[in-house]
Scaffold this active site. Sequence first.
Site, PDB file in Angstrom:
ATOM      1  N   HIS A  47       0.825  -1.215   0.000  1.00 34.21           N
ATOM      2  CA  HIS A  47       0.000   0.000   0.000  1.00 34.21           C
ATOM      3  C   HIS A  47       0.859   1.265   0.000  1.00 34.21           C
ATOM      4  O   HIS A  47       1.256   1.773   1.049  1.00 34.21           O
ATOM      5  CB  HIS A  47      -0.909  -0.001   1.239  1.00 34.21           C
ATOM      6  CG  HIS A  47      -1.998   1.023   1.198  1.00 34.21           C
ATOM      7  ND1 HIS A  47      -3.268   0.788   1.653  1.00 34.21           N
ATOM      8  CD2 HIS A  47      -2.011   2.302   0.749  1.00 34.21           C
ATOM      9  CE1 HIS A  47      -4.019   1.863   1.495  1.00 34.21           C
ATOM     10  NE2 HIS A  47      -3.270   2.805   0.946  1.00 34.21           N
ATOM     11  N   ASP A 138      -8.687   2.810  -3.444  1.00 32.98           N
ATOM     12  CA  ASP A 138      -8.118   3.398  -2.228  1.00 32.98           C
ATOM     13  C   ASP A 138      -8.217   4.915  -2.206  1.00 32.98           C
ATOM     14  O   ASP A 138      -8.006   5.579  -3.211  1.00 32.98           O
ATOM     15  CB  ASP A 138      -6.659   2.998  -2.036  1.00 32.98           C
ATOM     16  CG  ASP A 138      -6.139   3.516  -0.709  1.00 32.98           C
ATOM     17  OD1 ASP A 138      -6.742   3.169   0.328  1.00 32.98           O
ATOM     18  OD2 ASP A 138      -5.189   4.308  -0.690  1.00 32.98           O
ATOM     19  N   HIS A 165     -10.327   0.039   0.733  1.00 31.40           N
ATOM     20  CA  HIS A 165     -10.311   1.168   1.673  1.00 31.40           C
ATOM     21  C   HIS A 165     -11.753   1.277   2.151  1.00 31.40           C
ATOM     22  O   HIS A 165     -12.639   1.572   1.358  1.00 31.40           O
ATOM     23  CB  HIS A 165      -9.866   2.431   0.925  1.00 31.40           C
ATOM     24  CG  HIS A 165     -10.049   3.705   1.664  1.00 31.40           C
ATOM     25  ND1 HIS A 165      -8.981   4.516   2.011  1.00 31.40           N
ATOM     26  CD2 HIS A 165     -11.166   4.336   2.134  1.00 31.40           C
ATOM     27  CE1 HIS A 165      -9.433   5.593   2.666  1.00 31.40           C
ATOM     28  NE2 HIS A 165     -10.763   5.508   2.739  1.00 31.40           N
ATOM     29  N   ASN A 263      -5.621   9.364   6.819  1.00 27.89           N
ATOM     30  CA  ASN A 263      -6.929   8.719   6.794  1.00 27.89           C
ATOM     31  C   ASN A 263      -6.761   7.213   6.576  1.00 27.89           C
ATOM     32  O   ASN A 263      -6.207   6.816   5.562  1.00 27.89           O
ATOM     33  CB  ASN A 263      -7.780   9.315   5.662  1.00 27.89           C
ATOM     34  CG  ASN A 263      -9.210   8.825   5.704  1.00 27.89           C
ATOM     35  OD1 ASN A 263      -9.680   8.368   6.754  1.00 27.89           O
ATOM     36  ND2 ASN A 263      -9.900   8.904   4.591  1.00 27.89           N
ATOM     37  N   ASP A 290       1.132   2.802   3.771  1.00 32.91           N
ATOM     38  CA  ASP A 290       0.254   3.836   3.211  1.00 32.91           C
ATOM     39  C   ASP A 290       1.066   5.118   2.977  1.00 32.91           C
ATOM     40  O   ASP A 290       0.592   6.214   3.237  1.00 32.91           O
ATOM     41  CB  ASP A 290      -0.962   4.099   4.125  1.00 32.91           C
ATOM     42  CG  ASP A 290      -2.066   4.900   3.428  1.00 32.91           C
ATOM     43  OD1 ASP A 290      -1.921   5.207   2.218  1.00 32.91           O
ATOM     44  OD2 ASP A 290      -3.062   5.219   4.092  1.00 32.91           O
ATOM     45  N   HIS A 294       2.775  14.374   0.104  1.00 30.34           N
ATOM     46  CA  HIS A 294       2.149  15.598  -0.404  1.00 30.34           C
ATOM     47  C   HIS A 294       3.207  16.698  -0.378  1.00 30.34           C
ATOM     48  O   HIS A 294       4.256  16.538   0.250  1.00 30.34           O
ATOM     49  CB  HIS A 294       0.977  16.022   0.492  1.00 30.34           C
ATOM     50  CG  HIS A 294      -0.189  15.085   0.458  1.00 30.34           C
ATOM     51  ND1 HIS A 294      -1.049  14.995  -0.607  1.00 30.34           N
ATOM     52  CD2 HIS A 294      -0.630  14.193   1.373  1.00 30.34           C
ATOM     53  CE1 HIS A 294      -1.979  14.078  -0.357  1.00 30.34           C
ATOM     54  NE2 HIS A 294      -1.745  13.572   0.841  1.00 30.34           N
ATOM     55  N   GLY A 309      -2.616  12.268   4.752  1.00 28.94           N
ATOM     56  CA  GLY A 309      -1.540  11.379   4.300  1.00 28.94           C
ATOM     57  C   GLY A 309      -0.177  11.772   4.835  1.00 28.94           C
ATOM     58  O   GLY A 309       0.155  12.957   4.930  1.00 28.94           O
TER      59      GLY A 309
HETATM   60 ZN   LIG Z   1      -6.775   4.238   2.040  1.00 30.93          ZN
END
Ligand SMILES: [Zn+2]
Length: 403
Positions: A47, A138, A165, A263, A290, A294, A309
Amino acid sequence: MLNTQMKLKSIGCCVDDFISSVPSVTAELFVSDVSQYVVFPGFCDVHVHFREPGFSYKETIATGSAASARGGYTAVCTMPNLNPVPDGREHLDEQLELIKKDACIHVYPYGAITVGEQGEILADLEGMAPDVIGFSDDGKGVQDDDMMRQAMLRAKALGKMIVAHCEVNSLLRGGYIHDGVYAKANGHKGICSASEYEQIARDLKLVEETGCAYHVCHISTKESVELIRQAKARGVNVTCETGPHYLVMDDSDLQEDGRFKMNPPLRSKEDRLALIEGICDGTIDMIATDHAPHSAEEKSKGLAGSAFGIVGIETAFPVLYTYLVKKGIITLEKLIELLSTNPRKRFGIPAGQDFTLWDLNKKFTVDPDAFMSKGKATPFTGWELDGECLLTVCDGKIVYKCK
Ligand SMILES: [Zn+2]
């Protein structure tokens, strides 16, 4: 300390000697006499977000894969919230071209479940199936029950997994951190736990009905752990992941800073302890980062305004080694199962000639400016951690070497 499944060999040599022996080593775990340098099979993260095509200012396949190699990873699966979204052959080919050109490790893309991840029309699962690791929307939950049922039936027929997700949009109510003590005390809008586990409960019923292979992304609540535990006991074809941050932090660690926003959000201490229990009893199969980079600007707007994120691929092993293994919560073998063996087995990704060499005695302080990722937002800034990656080898080639 290390079990017999992982065949041990004393290498008793310096890193340069090890490097020169790389072409001849095979997928076994090696450890030196002084148990200082340890070689693991390359880690596998199912992920990550590498942001190309579409958002190369956040991350590129080149920077994301280089950062992964530095974190000890030789295989990653990329989520499809891109522009264009890989929802059919043409868009997927655009991404595959970039991967072929720029990735220094194995990068396996997911195809979207629905067109544009909009939840309204099923994507061209058949067209993408030969070249995707599975299907995911996702970033968003698939809201419509029948849409998810159809996706599962088609994924099953194609021999592919649905990687979900889980998030019920109608329960979000503008929330952006966990709906718990910190949110209430500081006047923030909370995301309730039910927004996650209600959709997991729905999907588990659909998995029982359709027989599709199903994997749940980034579980964060105690109820999610319990639902999956019960489903596994019934023999449902389900696996799941959680992230390093959910295991070592909770909402009592929140600060008024965008680098604490992701999230699902950091939940309560009770949830964190339930996730650790889920890791220990095998309910949670793997740890995925995950990794979601950004720009600095996008993460500069506090908890309410920043993008969701955080990055995590360069800190995952040191965080987990320092806070789970060194504290005696899990063994080092268990951590390697969670980071490599289990994800590879479930997703059918061989370890091949992929290794990573670590100095477990090396301490360092997390400094995002030193990341190879373009993303710098991490809640671990300033943390003192153990473990430095010295070398990563993918397909017999050195893809990272510490300076
Ligand atoms: Zn997700």
